[in-house]
Design a protein around this motif. Structure first.
Motif, PDB file in Angstrom:
ATOM      1  N   TYR A 196       0.850  -1.196   0.000  1.00 46.02           N
ATOM      2  CA  TYR A 196       0.000   0.000   0.000  1.00 46.02           C
ATOM      3  C   TYR A 196       0.878   1.236   0.000  1.00 46.02           C
ATOM      4  CZ  TYR A 196      -2.860   3.708   2.136  1.00 46.02           C
ATOM      5  OH  TYR A 196      -3.481   4.894   2.426  1.00 46.02           O
ATOM      6  N   HIS A 197       0.683   2.105  -0.986  1.00 42.82           N
ATOM      7  CA  HIS A 197       1.414   3.376  -1.038  1.00 42.82           C
ATOM      8  C   HIS A 197       0.441   4.444  -1.526  1.00 42.82           C
ATOM      9  CE1 HIS A 197       5.009   5.895  -1.141  1.00 42.82           C
ATOM     10  NE2 HIS A 197       4.475   6.463  -2.210  1.00 42.82           N
ATOM     11  N   PRO A 198      -0.090   5.287  -0.624  1.00 44.86           N
ATOM     12  CA  PRO A 198      -1.119   6.253  -1.015  1.00 44.86           C
ATOM     13  C   PRO A 198      -0.550   7.402  -1.829  1.00 44.86           C
ATOM     14  CG  PRO A 198      -0.472   6.619   1.250  1.00 44.86           C
ATOM     15  CD  PRO A 198       0.253   5.371   0.799  1.00 44.86           C
ATOM     16  N   ASN A 199      -1.435   8.100  -2.508  1.00 41.61           N
ATOM     17  CA  ASN A 199      -1.032   9.332  -3.175  1.00 41.61           C
ATOM     18  C   ASN A 199      -0.674  10.381  -2.134  1.00 41.61           C
ATOM     19  OD1 ASN A 199      -1.374   8.858  -6.043  1.00 41.61           O
ATOM     20  ND2 ASN A 199      -3.542   8.619  -5.597  1.00 41.61           N
ATOM     21  N   PRO A 200       0.429  11.075  -2.317  1.00 38.69           N
ATOM     22  CA  PRO A 200       0.774  12.136  -1.370  1.00 38.69           C
ATOM     23  C   PRO A 200      -0.077  13.371  -1.618  1.00 38.69           C
ATOM     24  CG  PRO A 200       2.364  12.081  -3.144  1.00 38.69           C
ATOM     25  CD  PRO A 200       1.437  10.918  -3.379  1.00 38.69           C
ATOM     26  N   GLY A 201      -0.099  14.253  -0.633  1.00 38.65           N
ATOM     27  CA  GLY A 201      -0.728  15.549  -0.836  1.00 38.65           C
ATOM     28  C   GLY A 201       0.124  16.412  -1.761  1.00 38.65           C
ATOM     29  N   LEU A 309     -15.650   1.732  -7.132  1.00 41.50           N
ATOM     30  CA  LEU A 309     -15.390   3.092  -6.666  1.00 41.50           C
ATOM     31  C   LEU A 309     -15.346   3.160  -5.142  1.00 41.50           C
ATOM     32  CD1 LEU A 309     -17.534   5.088  -9.233  1.00 41.50           C
ATOM     33  CD2 LEU A 309     -15.047   4.904  -9.130  1.00 41.50           C
ATOM     34  N   SER A 310     -16.022   2.250  -4.472  1.00 41.92           N
ATOM     35  CA  SER A 310     -15.975   2.248  -3.013  1.00 41.92           C
ATOM     36  C   SER A 310     -14.600   1.834  -2.492  1.00 41.92           C
ATOM     37  CB  SER A 310     -17.052   1.314  -2.449  1.00 41.92           C
ATOM     38  OG  SER A 310     -16.732  -0.041  -2.701  1.00 41.92           O
ATOM     39  N   GLN A 311     -13.772   1.252  -3.353  1.00 35.59           N
ATOM     40  CA  GLN A 311     -12.424   0.858  -2.946  1.00 35.59           C
ATOM     41  C   GLN A 311     -11.387   1.940  -3.231  1.00 35.59           C
ATOM     42  OE1 GLN A 311     -12.547  -2.626  -5.410  1.00 35.59           O
ATOM     43  NE2 GLN A 311     -12.897  -4.008  -3.694  1.00 35.59           N
ATOM     44  N   THR A 312     -11.834   3.049  -3.825  1.00 37.17           N
ATOM     45  CA  THR A 312     -10.938   4.116  -4.247  1.00 37.17           C
ATOM     46  C   THR A 312     -10.917   5.248  -3.236  1.00 37.17           C
ATOM     47  OG1 THR A 312     -11.361   3.604  -6.579  1.00 37.17           O
ATOM     48  CG2 THR A 312     -10.514   5.799  -6.089  1.00 37.17           C
ATOM     49  N   VAL A 313      -9.741   5.844  -3.063  1.00 36.22           N
ATOM     50  CA  VAL A 313      -9.615   7.081  -2.294  1.00 36.22           C
ATOM     51  C   VAL A 313      -9.312   8.202  -3.285  1.00 36.22           C
ATOM     52  CG1 VAL A 313      -8.401   8.324  -0.475  1.00 36.22           C
ATOM     53  CG2 VAL A 313      -8.756   5.862  -0.268  1.00 36.22           C
ATOM     54  N   PRO A 314     -10.276   9.072  -3.594  1.00 35.44           N
ATOM     55  CA  PRO A 314      -9.999  10.177  -4.526  1.00 35.44           C
ATOM     56  C   PRO A 314      -8.828  11.009  -4.032  1.00 35.44           C
ATOM     57  CG  PRO A 314     -12.351  10.027  -4.030  1.00 35.44           C
ATOM     58  CD  PRO A 314     -11.654   9.114  -3.073  1.00 35.44           C
ATOM     59  N   SER A 315      -7.947  11.403  -4.946  1.00 33.94           N
ATOM     60  CA  SER A 315      -6.734  12.115  -4.536  1.00 33.94           C
ATOM     61  C   SER A 315      -7.046  13.467  -3.900  1.00 33.94           C
ATOM     62  CB  SER A 315      -5.794  12.292  -5.730  1.00 33.94           C
ATOM     63  OG  SER A 315      -6.434  13.020  -6.764  1.00 33.94           O
ATOM     64  N   LYS A 316      -8.235  14.021  -4.180  1.00 33.89           N
ATOM     65  CA  LYS A 316      -8.568  15.307  -3.564  1.00 33.89           C
ATOM     66  C   LYS A 316      -8.738  15.183  -2.051  1.00 33.89           C
ATOM     67  CE  LYS A 316     -12.223  15.652  -6.057  1.00 33.89           C
ATOM     68  NZ  LYS A 316     -13.386  16.224  -6.752  1.00 33.89           N
ATOM     69  N   VAL A 317      -8.963  13.978  -1.550  1.00 33.05           N
ATOM     70  CA  VAL A 317      -9.101  13.803  -0.099  1.00 33.05           C
ATOM     71  C   VAL A 317      -7.835  14.279   0.607  1.00 33.05           C
ATOM     72  CG1 VAL A 317      -9.279  12.087   1.749  1.00 33.05           C
ATOM     73  CG2 VAL A 317     -10.823  11.965  -0.221  1.00 33.05           C
ATOM     74  N   GLN A 318      -6.675  13.958   0.031  1.00 36.34           N
ATOM     75  CA  GLN A 318      -5.417  14.398   0.646  1.00 36.34           C
ATOM     76  C   GLN A 318      -5.335  15.925   0.685  1.00 36.34           C
ATOM     77  OE1 GLN A 318      -5.861  11.750  -1.217  1.00 36.34           O
ATOM     78  NE2 GLN A 318      -4.105  10.370  -1.255  1.00 36.34           N
TER      79      GLN A 318
END
Length: 405
Positions: A196-201, A309-318
């Motif tokens: 797991y490696h999330p998108n950074p802000g 889509l429920s498994q996705t974290v939109p990058s705007k959340v960061q």
């Protein structure tokens, strides 16, 4: 460590990978980029570039960008998009090795936004360069094709699924931007390790707000700001339905900042429905966004419903967490979980306009101290989980471990 970043889209187009490269440089990597000719989002090749152009370009930060020919997206119709995707796939696979001849890389790092098929040149280059291949999965294929209705033919979906399995199994490491992706990718990846490696802000959110007036000034009142892409999966009709329900509340407005394939549809619908409480100020540069988001009463993220889509974290959340304002998550699954775990706002089910309107009114009724507490909690969560420098160091650790192995 020498890293080749492979991405169909890159600067001067606005994508998160641009800042990831900057962070990798700051973490001590020697980075080069293989990409296409810039034409996103409007579909026209940018000034000073040519669709059939190819060759190296020195970025002002001191690293090399190698560009290959592409067919531009134009108006974004299906055949034009397919032509755009395939042209990069072919050019990067055939022209890329020639442009990069004589160069050694330890890692080839694929920024795997849709379509993930752009990772195919990464498999080709892996063989030429004898480098480790890391694919950063940003979207689930072929599941997303089916969920959005872009492809309905089961034979085509099965064919795409076979190609995606081939890409996953020829990668040496798969990184996924959401924990919800792990099980889906693992089922297709066989023995390829997954992390797991999330998108950074965005880097701009780690800096002080610029002096002077913001690029766009919000009117007084309770402003719920949506920022980013306006496409088919952002559940924009739900936002408009909620706005209709909120019309009697005169000081509540929705401000939709950005652009996308449904921008014109939005303008038409706002006019037809008489939604005086919905504003479309347009698209702004990334460095302008912190100043705009800081004025918001609340920040809104929305997606359509569905298991993928429920498994996705939109990058705007960061970006929202970093902005330090309360968040409204009109979505299901992983994205809503992050907002609630951070204590940064309130969530409601995807595509539920009455629930969204009620959440907006709940936030408006809260004391300012409670809204500030949510914003502060979100910013702390951002620093712990999504801060760019921290994630860049973690990414380098993934690379080093893989190369040693």
């Amino acid at each position: 460590m020498k890293v080749l970043v492979l991405s169909q889209h890159y600067w001067p187009e606005t994508f998160r990978i641009n800042e990831v490269v900057e962070s990798l440089q700051q973490a001590g990597c020697s980075v080069s980029v293989l990409t296409g000719q810039p034409n996103y989002p409007d579909g026209a090749i940018f000034p000073d570039y040519r669709a059939m152009g190819m060759g190296p370009q020195l970025h002002e930060a001191g690293y090399m960008i190698y560009r290959v020919p592409v067919s531009p997206r134009r108006q974004g119709r299906a055949m034009q998009l397919i032509s755009n995707y395939l042209s990069f796939l072919v050019s990067a696979s055939l022209v890329g090795p020639w442009l990069l001849r004589g160069q050694h890389f330890d890692v080839i790092f694929v920024y795997g936004i849709s379509p993930i098929l752009q990772a195919i040149p990464g498999v080709v280059l892996k063989r030429f360069k004898r480098a480790a291949l890391v694919t950063w999965v940003q979207d689930l294929w072929p599941q997303s094709l089916q969920a959005t209705g872009f492809v309905r033919d089961r034979r085509i979906l099965a064919l795409v699924g076979g190609v995606v399995r081939w890409i996953y199994r020829h990668s040496d490491l798969l990184l996924v931007q959401s924990r919800g992706f792990v099980s889906v990718v693992q089922a297709m990846a066989s023995k390829t390790p997954i992390e797991y490696h999330p998108n950074p802000g965005e880097l701009a959110f780690g800096q002080a707000l610029p002096a002077g007036a913001p690029a766009f000034r919000l009117d007084p009142g309770f402003n719920v700001v949506f920022a980013g892409n306006m496409g088919t999966v952002q559940a924009l009709d739900t936002l408009l339905q909620a706005a209709e329900l909120l019309l009697p509340h005169l000081n509540v407005r929705l401000v939709l900042v950005g652009s996308g394939s449904r921008s014109e549809w939005l303008r038409q619908q706002i006019a037809q429905r008489g939604l005086l409480n919905v504003h479309l100020p347009g698209r702004f540069e990334p460095e302008d966004m912190p100043g705009i988001l800081a004025q918001a009463s609340a920040l809104l993220v929305s997606l359509t419903s569905g298991p993928i889509l429920s498994q996705t974290v939109p990058s705007k959340v960061q970006a929202y967490l970093a902005a330090g304002r309360p968040i409204i998550a009109s979505l299901d699954g992983e994205g809503a979980r992050v907002v609630e775990e951070a204590g940064a706002g309130l969530a409601c089910p995807a595509e539920d306009a009455p629930a969204l309107a009620q959440v907006i009114l709940r936030l408006r009724a809260m004391p300012e101290a409670e809204l500030k507490r949510m914003g502060d909690s979100g910013r702390r969560y951002y620093q712990q989980h999504f801060e760019p420098t921290m994630l860049a160091k973690r990414l380098v650790q993934h690379f080093e471990k893989l190369v040693r192995r």
